[in-house]
Scaffold this motif. Structure first.
Motif, PDB file in Angstrom:
ATOM      1  N   THR A   1      16.660 -28.550  52.824  1.00  0.00           N
ATOM      2  CA  THR A   1      17.201 -28.506  51.507  1.00  0.00           C
ATOM      3  C   THR A   1      16.818 -27.176  50.830  1.00  0.00           C
ATOM      4  OG1 THR A   1      17.359 -30.873  51.358  1.00  0.00           O
ATOM      5  CG2 THR A   1      17.635 -29.682  49.450  1.00  0.00           C
TER       6      THR A   1
ATOM      7  N   LEU B   1      13.958 -33.270  44.308  1.00  0.00           N
ATOM      8  CA  LEU B   1      13.720 -33.577  45.612  1.00  0.00           C
ATOM      9  C   LEU B   1      12.735 -34.614  45.843  1.00  0.00           C
ATOM     10  CD1 LEU B   1      13.607 -30.163  47.566  1.00  0.00           C
ATOM     11  CD2 LEU B   1      15.269 -32.260  47.874  1.00  0.00           C
TER      12      LEU B   1
ATOM     13  N   ARG C   1      18.106 -24.439  52.644  1.00  0.00           N
ATOM     14  CA  ARG C   1      19.848 -24.093  52.404  1.00  0.00           C
ATOM     15  C   ARG C   1      19.933 -23.292  51.083  1.00  0.00           C
ATOM     16  NH1 ARG C   1      20.863 -29.237  52.222  1.00  0.00           N
ATOM     17  NH2 ARG C   1      20.954 -29.391  54.435  1.00  0.00           N
TER      18      ARG C   1
ATOM     19  N   HIS D   1      13.805 -34.097  55.006  1.00  0.00           N
ATOM     20  CA  HIS D   1      14.934 -33.646  53.941  1.00  0.00           C
ATOM     21  C   HIS D   1      14.617 -32.496  53.136  1.00  0.00           C
ATOM     22  CE1 HIS D   1      18.385 -34.242  51.461  1.00  0.00           C
ATOM     23  NE2 HIS D   1      17.414 -34.453  50.356  1.00  0.00           N
TER      24      HIS D   1
END
Length: 395
Positions: free
Chosen positions: A96, A85, A99, A92
């Motif tokens: 992420t 990342l 998730r 973002h």
């Protein structure tokens, strides 16, 4: 005892799948999470993936090795994602991470409840993985909040992690996209939260026993039992262990508690009663839902920091209770969370019930993690910092 497992972990009957090891890990993850390490046997795991026990032992030498691999699998997924990342791209990175947290929803419970069953060497290995993850998350915090002190950044990082793993400790089901979005909003709320001044993280370890035990032999035994159950797990502690900690013999314990399970029932009943009494105080002395929620946050924080071993039992050991006592304890906890949720919806009527409960569980997870991590709960000013963060989570 026969345990059901999700069909996604089962191979097709009569086949020898190439990913059998991965299927075993998936089945073990689900069974350990749902039923607990102590209540799952290798035969249950073999049955879940429809192989014989001998075939299972070709992949794993025993249940301990399998538990180690299950937890390591989840931790590695987080570390690998964090390595990929761009942490400066928070819009973002945070969704992420939310998730992935839902993809590995079981990890929080497995880490906090089950790793006590591993060897010291395995626990040390897993702790190294956690430290690597913490170091990367600390970079995320520093990028988001360069102005905060090192101690404040550690508190923010810990609370951020607590929010991400909070779904591990509840069964709320939201549409997947909505759940990811709510979790990301909550994680961002922690990153943006003001943090009151806190002192440096202490390095002095806590004593292994309370400095002063109650004069009552019954209360002293219960205090020691709560600490041992929380630290080692109920199943790994015997009456003789409790007696030895109290400097007495096993038979003398039975004069106060007929069985070991009576000690656990008494402890969990007492913990739930304390929380419900504090809830009554917060509600009856408040002038509105905002003040009541603030009172609940402060009350739960004080109880958790003062009685962290008891909070540990409420988080990890209720499944060990007999059926009637377990249902009673869970009902008390559900009622407690329901009161928080209703107050939050009175304050923020735009929140749907499931989303509001998710907010509440995130706040409780922050307090629970703070109370159960020794260096966190001993940090000067931690109570005010946690209350501020939880206030931000509840809006």
């Amino acid at each position: 005892m026969r345990h059901e497992v999700n069909e996604r972990a089962r191979p097709l009957r009569g086949t020898r799948p190439r990913n059998r090891r991965a299927l075993i890990i998936a089945a073990a993850t689900e069974l350990f999470y749902e039923h607990g390490y102590d209540l799952v046997g290798m035969s249950d795991l073999a049955e879940a993936v429809e192989i014989g026990p001998s075939a299972l032992y070709r992949h794993f030498s025993g249940k301990q090795e399998l538990l180690r691999e299950v937890v390591l699998d989840g931790l590695r997924a987080f570390r690998q994602l964090l390595a990929e990342l761009d942490l400066a791209d928070r819009d973002h990175a945070v969704p992420t991470l939310a998730r992935l947290a839902l993809d590995h929803r079981e990890l929080g419970v497995l880490w906090q409840r089950e790793t006590r069953n591993l060897t010291p060497e395995a626990r040390s290995e897993l702790r190294e993985e956690v430290l690597r993850i913490d170091a990367t998350l600390a970079r995320l915090v520093r990028l988001a909040r360069p102005e905060v002190s090192a101690a404040a950044a550690k508190v923010i990082m810990s609370s951020f992690t607590a929010v991400l793993i909070s779904p591990s400790f509840h069964r709320i089901e939201l549409p997947r996209g909505e759940h990811e979005a709510v979790l990301a909003v909550l994680a961002n709320a922690v990153l943006d939260s003001p943090v009151p001044h806190i002192g440096p993280v202490p390095r002095t370890p806590e004593p292994s026993l309370p400095p002063i035990l109650p004069r009552s032999r019954r209360e002293a035994l219960l205090t020691l039992a709560i600490r041992l159950f929380s630290q080692q797990g109920y199943a790994r502690v015997g009456i003789e262990d409790i007696a030895a900690a109290a400097g007495t013999s096993g038979p003398s314990v039975y004069a106060h508690f007929p069985t070991k399970i009576d000690m656990l029932v008494t402890a969990i009943d007492r913990g739930n009663a304390a929380l419900l009494m504090d809830l009554s105080r917060a509600c009856t002395t408040a002038t509105g839902p905002s003040e009541a929620l603030s009172g609940l946050i402060g009350g739960y924080t004080r109880v958790a920091l003062a009685h962290y071993d008891l909070i540990g039992l409420l988080v990890t050991e209720i499944r060990q209770l007999p059926d009637d006592d377990r249902h009673k304890a869970r009902r008390a906890q559900h009622e407690y969370v329901a009161e928080w949720t209703q107050l939050l919806r009175d304050l923020r009527p735009e929140l749907e019930p499931a989303a509001a409960r998710t907010h509440v569980h995130a706040a409780l997870s922050v307090i629970n993690m703070t109370a159960r991590v020794p260096w966190l709960r001993a940090t000067p000013g931690i109570a005010e910092a946690v209350e501020t963060i939880c206030g931000r989570l509840l809006g």
